[in-house]
Motif scaffolding. Structure first.
Motif, short mmCIF file in Angstrom:
data_model
loop_
_atom_site.label_atom_id
_atom_site.label_comp_id
_atom_site.label_asym_id
_atom_site.label_seq_id
_atom_site.Cartn_x
_atom_site.Cartn_y
_atom_site.Cartn_z
N ARG A 194 0.96 -1.29 0.02
CA ARG A 194 0.02 0.08 0.04
C ARG A 194 1.12 1.34 0.07
O ARG A 194 1.98 1.35 0.49
CB ARG A 194 -0.84 0.00 1.26
CG ARG A 194 -2.00 -1.19 1.21
CD ARG A 194 -2.91 -0.81 2.40
NE ARG A 194 -3.97 -1.66 2.30
CZ ARG A 194 -5.41 -1.37 1.83
NH1 ARG A 194 -5.38 -0.50 1.12
NH2 ARG A 194 -6.01 -2.42 1.98
N PRO A 195 0.42 2.25 -0.72
CA PRO A 195 1.28 3.49 -0.62
C PRO A 195 1.05 4.15 0.58
O PRO A 195 0.07 4.00 1.28
CB PRO A 195 0.55 4.36 -1.81
CG PRO A 195 -0.89 3.65 -2.22
CD PRO A 195 -0.71 2.24 -1.40
N GLN A 196 1.93 5.21 0.82
CA GLN A 196 1.79 5.83 2.19
C GLN A 196 0.67 7.04 2.00
O GLN A 196 0.37 7.38 2.92
CB GLN A 196 3.21 6.51 2.51
CG GLN A 196 4.14 5.58 2.77
CD GLN A 196 5.64 5.94 2.93
OE1 GLN A 196 6.57 5.82 2.29
NE2 GLN A 196 5.80 6.85 3.99
N GLY A 197 0.52 7.43 0.82
CA GLY A 197 -0.55 8.34 0.68
C GLY A 197 -1.79 7.82 -0.11
O GLY A 197 -2.13 6.65 0.04
N GLY A 198 -2.25 8.67 -0.84
CA GLY A 198 -3.38 8.35 -1.64
C GLY A 198 -3.00 7.43 -2.90
O GLY A 198 -1.82 6.96 -3.16
N TRP A 199 -3.90 7.20 -3.88
CA TRP A 199 -3.55 6.31 -4.95
C TRP A 199 -2.82 6.70 -5.86
O TRP A 199 -2.22 5.76 -6.78
CB TRP A 199 -4.80 5.76 -5.70
CG TRP A 199 -5.99 6.79 -6.10
CD1 TRP A 199 -6.72 7.37 -5.49
CD2 TRP A 199 -5.95 7.31 -7.54
NE1 TRP A 199 -7.65 8.30 -6.38
CE2 TRP A 199 -7.05 8.18 -7.61
CE3 TRP A 199 -5.23 7.01 -8.48
CZ2 TRP A 199 -7.20 8.81 -8.54
CZ3 TRP A 199 -5.47 7.76 -9.57
CH2 TRP A 199 -6.62 8.62 -9.82
N THR A 200 -2.63 8.05 -5.90
CA THR A 200 -1.68 8.50 -6.80
C THR A 200 -0.20 8.55 -6.32
O THR A 200 0.90 8.86 -7.01
CB THR A 200 -1.92 10.01 -7.30
OG1 THR A 200 -1.89 10.79 -6.06
CG2 THR A 200 -3.35 10.15 -8.02
N SER A 201 0.00 8.07 -5.06
CA SER A 201 1.51 8.18 -4.38
C SER A 201 2.28 7.17 -4.89
O SER A 201 2.04 6.02 -5.01
CB SER A 201 1.32 8.05 -2.94
OG SER A 201 2.52 8.05 -2.32
N SER A 202 3.62 7.38 -5.02
CA SER A 202 4.71 6.56 -5.37
C SER A 202 5.61 6.13 -4.16
O SER A 202 6.54 5.60 -4.20
CB SER A 202 5.43 6.89 -6.63
OG SER A 202 4.72 7.19 -7.88
N ARG A 203 5.20 6.51 -3.07
CA ARG A 203 5.69 6.02 -1.85
C ARG A 203 5.11 4.97 -1.15
O ARG A 203 3.98 5.12 -0.44
CB ARG A 203 5.88 7.21 -1.08
CG ARG A 203 6.75 8.53 -1.37
CD ARG A 203 6.61 9.77 -0.46
NE ARG A 203 7.49 9.43 0.79
CZ ARG A 203 7.33 10.00 1.85
NH1 ARG A 203 6.75 11.03 1.95
NH2 ARG A 203 8.03 9.71 2.95
#
Length: 395
Positions: A194-203
């Motif tokens: 899972r990303p650390q942010g929303g669905w656009t996050s690459s972290r």
């Protein structure tokens, strides 16, 4: 081409409309159906997976929730390194074939290169690396998932540095963290969760990967080619070599293994699966279709030779200097323009083909409204910016 079956551009566009789930009657109901239809979704840019699925899912659903369910809950989709060193999302059932056919050899080269750099720029050796990896796996076994920062705190070795590029103009200190995690990811031992942010996050958080079978190389390559030809055939050897990143000998061996039939294309000899020679007709002419596809969409990037769906005159506006395509507008199987999202959230688009008519404009506007409805307040900026996208997105 003698008596070989000829497949022209019109039929190729009909196949694309139906098999890539772009025509309204062919739209999918789940993210798994989308990924299966396209074989692999580009995931270098996190947003591409969601936007590519949203363009192909039947209206009424929630593309974000559906993709997240498949990736993080049901695990029917897997994010992994694959063809051409690129990160993809693939059906979990195909992950073993992707890994054994492509990622395994790349991972071996990546590990050898890391050990070479460590030996040149530090006192770290293979034993040190193995122990570091053991500790990473142990942390993930205990926690389930962790960010790179969390792994660095739990495994202090990951904060170690070495001198990269000894004796070159690029010489300088570098953390081992990103390189070690990359190798483990390419080997299929860990994956981006899972990303650390929303669905656009690459972290992303890192998680362990459930074990999958190691397939013999010829078996894995033929399985991948069988899926790819079902989705992208007819295609040339050059298309398949470009998409996979394999040697031409591997491509030819896999084509022979699946019994691929040779057909005549405008570009020259092409290939389809042996049971795929029957003509494919276009979707109902009373229901022409439009689509807004994201940057790096699998359909736009599916073939090396693209003149049958993209006017060469449009390339400078739609591609960056590295060959990455930006967001595109499609009409009945051809790229006819581009789109972007402005900072205020508005979705704007431009046709590059003139004289398409009122039906095309109305169909594109309907897709714009559909996209805006499910994207909502989220702002999407492609990782690789292209000239038209940058121009359209300017405030």
């Amino acid at each position: 081409m003698g008596d070989k079956r000829a497949i022209g551009s019109d039929e190729r566009r009909a196949r694309l409309a139906l098999r890539h789930r772009l025509a309204p009657a062919a739209r999918a109901t789940t993210a798994e159906e989308v990924a299966g239809a396209l074989v692999a979704l580009h995931a270098t840019d996190a947003a591409t997976v969601f936007l590519a699925a949203g363009a192909r899912l039947a209206p009424g659903g929630d593309p974000v929730a559906d993709v997240e369910r498949a990736l993080y809950e049901d695990r029917t989709l897997t994010r992994m390194h694959g063809m051409r060193h690129t990160v993809f999302v693939v059906p979990t059932g195909l992950a073993a074939a992707v890994h054994s056919s492509t990622a395994d050899a790349v991972a071996a080269r990546e590990r050898a290169m890391l050990l070479k750099h460590l030996a040149a720029g530090s006192d770290f050796d293979a034993a040190w690396l193995a122990e570091t990896e053991r500790q990473i796996i142990a942390v993930l076994e205990e926690r389930g998932e962790a960010t790179g920062t969390e792994l660095g705190a739990a495994v202090p070795r990951l904060r170690s540095q070495y001198v990269y590029g000894v004796g070159t103009n690029h010489e300088g200190p570098q953390s081992v963290s990103s390189r070690v995690l990359r190798v483990l990811g390419m080997e299929g031992r860990i994956a981006r969760g899972r990303p650390q942010g929303g669905w656009t996050s690459s972290r992303f958080r890192w998680a362990l990967v459930p074990p999958h079978p190691e397939l013999p190389l010829p078996e894995a390559q033929s399985e991948l080619v069988r899926h790819w030809l079902a989705a992208y055939g007819p295609a040339t050897e050059a298309d398949l070599k470009w998409w996979t990143g394999w040697k031409v000998t591997d491509v030819r061996r896999a084509l022979a293994a699946v019994g691929a039939a040779e057909v005549a294309l405008d570009e020259g000899p092409g290939h389809v699966l042996p049971d795929d020679l029957e003509p494919v007709t276009a979707p109902d002419a009373s229901e022409p279709w439009a689509a807004l596809l994201p940057a790096l969409d699998p359909t736009a990037m599916g073939w090396q030779a693209r003149d049958w769906y993209l006017d060469p005159a449009h390339r400078p506006a739609l591609f960056d200097r590295s060959g990455n395509i930006g967001p595109t507008v499609w009409w009945n199987g051809r790229i006819v323009g581009g789109w972007a999202q402005r900072p205020d959230g508005g979705i704007v688009w431009r046709l590059l083909d003139e004289g398409l008519g009122r039906d095309a404009v109305q169909a594109v506007e309907a897709e714009v409204a559909r996209l805006a409805a499910w994207v909502g307040e989220v702002r999407v900026t492609p990782r690789f910016r292209t000239p038209l996208e940058k121009e359209l997105s300017a405030p």
